[in-house]
Design an enzyme around this catalytic site. Structure first.
Site, short mmCIF file in Angstrom:
data_model
loop_
_atom_site.label_atom_id
_atom_site.label_comp_id
_atom_site.label_asym_id
_atom_site.label_seq_id
_atom_site.Cartn_x
_atom_site.Cartn_y
_atom_site.Cartn_z
N ARG A 40 -139.47 -60.25 -40.27
CA ARG A 40 -139.46 -59.05 -39.13
C ARG A 40 -139.97 -59.64 -37.81
O ARG A 40 -140.09 -58.69 -37.08
CB ARG A 40 -140.28 -58.06 -39.85
CG ARG A 40 -139.59 -57.28 -41.06
CD ARG A 40 -140.25 -56.07 -41.24
NE ARG A 40 -141.80 -56.14 -41.53
CZ ARG A 40 -142.40 -54.96 -41.84
NH1 ARG A 40 -141.65 -53.72 -42.02
NH2 ARG A 40 -143.48 -54.96 -42.16
N ASP A 41 -140.15 -60.87 -37.52
CA ASP A 41 -140.34 -61.30 -36.20
C ASP A 41 -139.70 -62.73 -35.93
O ASP A 41 -140.80 -63.36 -35.31
CB ASP A 41 -141.95 -61.16 -35.89
CG ASP A 41 -142.26 -61.29 -34.39
OD1 ASP A 41 -141.23 -60.67 -33.47
OD2 ASP A 41 -143.39 -61.45 -34.13
N LEU A 42 -138.57 -63.07 -36.31
CA LEU A 42 -138.11 -64.19 -36.15
C LEU A 42 -137.62 -64.55 -34.64
O LEU A 42 -136.97 -63.68 -34.03
CB LEU A 42 -136.95 -64.78 -37.03
CG LEU A 42 -137.31 -64.88 -38.41
CD1 LEU A 42 -135.91 -64.95 -39.24
CD2 LEU A 42 -137.92 -66.19 -38.60
N ASN A 46 -141.94 -68.65 -32.67
CA ASN A 46 -142.43 -68.60 -34.16
C ASN A 46 -141.73 -69.55 -35.09
O ASN A 46 -141.90 -69.74 -36.35
CB ASN A 46 -142.22 -67.06 -34.64
CG ASN A 46 -143.30 -66.20 -34.40
OD1 ASN A 46 -144.50 -66.48 -33.87
ND2 ASN A 46 -143.07 -64.93 -34.36
N THR A 84 -140.11 -58.39 -32.21
CA THR A 84 -140.10 -58.59 -30.81
C THR A 84 -138.74 -57.96 -30.02
O THR A 84 -137.67 -58.32 -30.67
CB THR A 84 -140.20 -59.95 -30.51
OG1 THR A 84 -141.21 -60.46 -31.03
CG2 THR A 84 -140.40 -60.36 -28.85
#
Length: 208
Positions: A40-42, A46, A84
């Protein structure tokens, strides 16, 4: 991370290395999805890059699982808006829609887009041909732009076609064309039409 790695080594990174980095990233996404974990935040910050030796290919590791979710089954859907903004999928911006692990595929597609369209000395952000993320009509992100255009298409199908993410290739080589098609498929509006991480692994393994 991937962003700082590109800033420091831009001139030494060719398409072969880009494909290697992205295949490793998708390997990681595939592993997570096999255990029903959605990241959920690639995004580039990261994705960590480790180089042990000067002439050895760098190794990719996915980090920051603060927004990750373990689902009960592979098709479970969610509605909490996390991630993001620049790398969020269209369904993130539609209150009537729930999302699945396909949000990781969309975000990965935008990461790959960022890598292929990298500009020396600048941060890795998704840049797509014909989509201005600063256009107030479309929205501020590619995900918003795709959703906005989809709504236009539904209201006026003869005037507006579906908006798809594409890139300008430098050559007509088979490799660049396959990369172009893969990015488009990973960032389709309909999350059910996006390829799985396993499918992407198979396609990337055939690209030379």
């Amino acid at each position: 991370n991937l962003d700082s790695y590109f800033k420091a080594n831009y001139s030494d990174i060719d398409m072969k290395l880009k494909l290697s980095l992205f295949l490793q990233t998708i390997n990681g996404v595939s592993f997570l999805h096999s255990y029903n974990v959605i990241h959920r935040d690639l995004k580039p910050p990261n994705i960590l890059i480790k180089t042990l030796e000067r002439f050895k290919s760098p190794t990719v590791k996915i980090c920051d699982f603060g927004f990750s979710k373990i689902t009960e089954h592979s098709r479970q859907s969610m509605s909490t808006k996390l991630g993001t903004e620049l790398f969020m999928s269209p369904e993130h911006y539609d209150p009537s829609q729930k999302y699945t692990k396909s949000v990781d595929i969309f975000a990965s597609g935008l990461v790959f887009l960022s890598v292929t369209q990298a500009i020396q000395g600048q941060s890795l952000i998704p840049r797509a041909e014909g989509i201005s993320i600063n256009d107030p009509g479309y929205g501020t992100t590619i995900g918003q732009a795709i959703l906005f255009h989809h709504r236009l298409h539904k209201k006026h199908p003869t005037l507006y076609g579906p908006l798809q993410v594409t890139i300008v290739t430098q050559t007509d080589s088979k490799t660049e064309q396959e990369v172009k098609h893969l990015i488009t498929d990973m960032t389709l509006f309909d999350q059910l039409q996006r390829p799985s991480a396993n499918d992407i692994e198979g396609r990337l393994s055939k690209v030379r």
